[in-house]
Scaffold this motif. Sequence first.
Motif, PDB file in Angstrom:
ATOM      1  N   GLU A  40       0.826  -1.205   0.000  1.00 61.19           N
ATOM      2  CA  GLU A  40       0.000   0.000   0.000  1.00 61.19           C
ATOM      3  C   GLU A  40       0.863   1.260   0.000  1.00 61.19           C
ATOM      4  OE1 GLU A  40      -3.658   0.258  -0.082  1.00 61.19           O
ATOM      5  OE2 GLU A  40      -2.921  -1.593  -0.993  1.00 61.19           O
ATOM      6  N   VAL A  41       1.935   1.236   0.787  1.00 62.06           N
ATOM      7  CA  VAL A  41       2.816   2.402   0.824  1.00 62.06           C
ATOM      8  C   VAL A  41       3.503   2.594  -0.520  1.00 62.06           C
ATOM      9  CG1 VAL A  41       4.911   3.342   1.861  1.00 62.06           C
ATOM     10  CG2 VAL A  41       3.166   2.284   3.304  1.00 62.06           C
ATOM     11  N   ARG A  42       3.956   1.509  -1.119  1.00 60.74           N
ATOM     12  CA  ARG A  42       4.617   1.620  -2.424  1.00 60.74           C
ATOM     13  C   ARG A  42       3.649   2.151  -3.482  1.00 60.74           C
ATOM     14  NH1 ARG A  42       9.224  -0.040  -4.701  1.00 60.74           N
ATOM     15  NH2 ARG A  42       9.864  -1.171  -2.829  1.00 60.74           N
ATOM     16  N   ARG A  43       2.407   1.695  -3.418  1.00 60.04           N
ATOM     17  CA  ARG A  43       1.419   2.191  -4.391  1.00 60.04           C
ATOM     18  C   ARG A  43       1.207   3.691  -4.217  1.00 60.04           C
ATOM     19  NH1 ARG A  43      -4.525   1.989  -4.883  1.00 60.04           N
ATOM     20  NH2 ARG A  43      -4.685   1.140  -2.780  1.00 60.04           N
ATOM     21  N   TYR A  44       1.125   4.137  -2.966  1.00 60.38           N
ATOM     22  CA  TYR A  44       0.946   5.562  -2.691  1.00 60.38           C
ATOM     23  C   TYR A  44       2.142   6.376  -3.175  1.00 60.38           C
ATOM     24  CZ  TYR A  44       0.172   9.825   0.045  1.00 60.38           C
ATOM     25  OH  TYR A  44      -0.003  11.129   0.425  1.00 60.38           O
TER      26      TYR A  44
END
Length: 366
Positions: free
Chosen positions: A68-72
């Motif tokens: 999720e952090v990488r996507r953000y």
Amino acid sequence: MRVQMPGPQYGVPGNARPRMSTCRPQWRKRRAWTRKDALTVLVLVAIVVGCMGALGWIAKKEGTPDGEVRRYLTYLAQGDAEGALSMVDPGVPNDQRLFLTNDVMASASSRLIIESVEAEDNGGKRVDSSTVTATMRLDGDRFTHVFTVERAKGNGAVSAWTLRDGLFVTLPVSGSRVPQFSVGGVVADLDPSASKKRDFLFFPGVYTVEPEGVGAYVTAPSQQAVIEDGSHDSPYETTALTLQGALSAELKTEALQAMQDAVQACATQGTNMADSCPSALHSSSLSVLEVSKLPSALVSATEDGSYTGEDGAIRYQDTGGWFPDRSPHDLTVRPTATVATTEGGIPVVTLDGKPVFSVSLSVPWF
């Protein structure tokens, strides 16, 4: 010699017809098992594929904390402000989030580069909250930021990871003689008081901040704002911004012209009675009234818009009153001018774009 007995003899095969076996040949038996086995294998494969698809769907929906952090961060690295906002909203008034747009991010001279994203080790346990450490670079400067990711309960057993906080960095901005500023074509108003700052949110990036609304008689250079994560651990990150405006050289030229016009007006019948003219010229019985010398340069100027010109002179002769002048004489006048400004320090102009000055002529006693 045996005597053949007529009819069948019990217990003796004799002429009895052999019975056909009901068992199929062995090769047929193996063939039937192979087909059944193949069908079983196909069913098992279908079940495995279905389970894998279901697990993949669950994994895609649930995701992982670091995923999720990488996507953000990928949204931010690509300049997709709308995608980032769809994951985390800052929850602030519109006038503070003006610069959280794709156009503003597209104007950045540098954006995030993702180096690594690592979730904390929970030992395989199911947790409802996790921290993720991201290492990034911006314009060559490396920094880290720790995100908190939470598991939000959904319908059924499937949960989704969501970011609790995004990278919304507050930049306080103020202006001296700068009423507005823009980034990427988006314009925002500033407080008229130079001592008061307004807070605006930005996504990470290196932005050029342009002064706006300064008019023709104020010069204000653009400035660069480096936005990382708002921690200000890096000396490169901009903590606050003040846009400085200064009165232009053109205003000095206009001030000198206003002084010359004032001297000329005081040396003209009909306008010589103005309060800005010396009292010696306040007479209706002047037989001579003309300019003897116009001020040709400024001798001082202040940053607040007050100017003093070199001395001028007006020739006059008053033939009325108790003591009439026997001959014309020159009156030395010292012009001063102050430009009218708005609350924010911007010079006020007329309809034709000329600055408005308050000019007075004094008589020096030396």
